[in-house]
Motif scaffolding. Sequence first.
Motif, PDB file in Angstrom:
ATOM      1  N   GLU A   1     -13.554  -7.823 -35.591  1.00  0.00           N
ATOM      2  CA  GLU A   1     -13.873  -9.070 -34.894  1.00  0.00           C
ATOM      3  C   GLU A   1     -12.789 -10.088 -35.217  1.00  0.00           C
ATOM      4  OE1 GLU A   1     -17.775 -10.435 -36.039  1.00  0.00           O
ATOM      5  OE2 GLU A   1     -18.582  -8.397 -36.012  1.00  0.00           O
ATOM      6  N   LEU A   2     -12.399 -10.863 -34.207  1.00  0.00           N
ATOM      7  CA  LEU A   2     -11.448 -11.949 -34.429  1.00  0.00           C
ATOM      8  C   LEU A   2     -12.207 -13.138 -34.998  1.00  0.00           C
ATOM      9  CD1 LEU A   2      -9.351 -11.820 -31.127  1.00  0.00           C
ATOM     10  CD2 LEU A   2      -8.773 -10.832 -33.355  1.00  0.00           C
ATOM     11  N   ASP A   3     -11.648 -13.789 -36.028  1.00  0.00           N
ATOM     12  CA  ASP A   3     -12.275 -14.999 -36.568  1.00  0.00           C
ATOM     13  C   ASP A   3     -12.081 -16.180 -35.622  1.00  0.00           C
ATOM     14  OD1 ASP A   3     -13.380 -13.826 -38.777  1.00  0.00           O
ATOM     15  OD2 ASP A   3     -12.005 -14.719 -40.220  1.00  0.00           O
ATOM     16  N   THR A   4     -10.913 -16.240 -34.996  1.00  0.00           N
ATOM     17  CA  THR A   4     -10.643 -17.274 -34.000  1.00  0.00           C
ATOM     18  C   THR A   4      -9.938 -16.603 -32.816  1.00  0.00           C
ATOM     19  OG1 THR A   4      -8.442 -17.851 -34.826  1.00  0.00           O
ATOM     20  CG2 THR A   4     -10.309 -19.015 -35.829  1.00  0.00           C
ATOM     21  N   PRO A   5     -10.046 -17.164 -31.637  1.00  0.00           N
ATOM     22  CA  PRO A   5      -9.401 -16.548 -30.468  1.00  0.00           C
ATOM     23  C   PRO A   5      -7.880 -16.427 -30.603  1.00  0.00           C
ATOM     24  CG  PRO A   5     -10.963 -18.238 -29.776  1.00  0.00           C
ATOM     25  CD  PRO A   5     -10.866 -18.320 -31.277  1.00  0.00           C
ATOM     26  N   GLN A   6      -7.267 -17.257 -31.461  1.00  0.00           N
ATOM     27  CA  GLN A   6      -5.814 -17.216 -31.638  1.00  0.00           C
ATOM     28  C   GLN A   6      -5.371 -16.084 -32.564  1.00  0.00           C
ATOM     29  OE1 GLN A   6      -7.952 -19.672 -32.126  1.00  0.00           O
ATOM     30  NE2 GLN A   6      -7.042 -21.693 -31.926  1.00  0.00           N
ATOM     31  N   ASP A   7      -6.298 -15.473 -33.290  1.00  0.00           N
ATOM     32  CA  ASP A   7      -5.942 -14.423 -34.242  1.00  0.00           C
ATOM     33  C   ASP A   7      -5.333 -13.224 -33.546  1.00  0.00           C
ATOM     34  OD1 ASP A   7      -6.815 -15.868 -36.406  1.00  0.00           O
ATOM     35  OD2 ASP A   7      -8.710 -14.798 -36.604  1.00  0.00           O
ATOM     36  N   GLU A   8      -4.296 -12.669 -34.166  1.00  0.00           N
ATOM     37  CA  GLU A   8      -3.672 -11.452 -33.645  1.00  0.00           C
ATOM     38  C   GLU A   8      -4.395 -10.202 -34.151  1.00  0.00           C
ATOM     39  OE1 GLU A   8       0.730  -9.322 -33.650  1.00  0.00           O
ATOM     40  OE2 GLU A   8       0.552 -11.402 -34.255  1.00  0.00           O
ATOM     41  N   TYR A   9      -4.934 -10.288 -35.367  1.00  0.00           N
ATOM     42  CA  TYR A   9      -5.617  -9.150 -35.973  1.00  0.00           C
ATOM     43  C   TYR A   9      -7.057  -9.509 -36.291  1.00  0.00           C
ATOM     44  CZ  TYR A   9      -0.904  -7.377 -36.486  1.00  0.00           C
ATOM     45  OH  TYR A   9       0.375  -6.948 -36.233  1.00  0.00           O
ATOM     46  N   GLY A  10      -7.922  -8.516 -36.166  1.00  0.00           N
ATOM     47  CA  GLY A  10      -9.334  -8.727 -36.428  1.00  0.00           C
ATOM     48  C   GLY A  10      -9.727  -8.348 -37.844  1.00  0.00           C
TER      49      GLY A  10
END
Length: 148
Positions: free
Chosen positions: A60-69
């Motif tokens: 899961e991504l912590d924020t929509p901008q994250d590249e890695y989950g």
Amino acid sequence: MSTEHPLTEYVDNLVYEPVQVSEDGIDLTVSAIYEVAAPGRLDFGGDELTDADLEPVPTELDTPQDEYGWWHLEGGQYVLQHNEFLTDLEEPVQLQPRNELLARGGSHPSMQVRDHLPLIPLTVADGGLKIKENARVSTLVPVGGITQ
């Protein structure tokens, strides 16, 4: 500039060598975590060996901008797969959990490996653990035979 290590020539698919390689060993990263969905089988003669059914744990991504989950793991048992793989080793090497994994309630067995990095059991303490994709979870160190 990364530190040289004699094991570097035997490890392929490093995610980012300058961070993973130190004079003490080579850190290995996690590529997938699985849950055992159905049991495997192990017998004396090998005629009834069956692999366990493994289901990937989603990230899961912590924020929509994250590249890695992140894998959000509850306490329990999982199966871990590394990004890296071994090539042409002449002597076994020791695979061990990183201190950073141990200090946060995660663990996997220490073992000697030679031809490949197997899927390995990952234990997570009751409080749970979040692991980011490509996190460094293990370290390879020499076991005699390979010197600097």
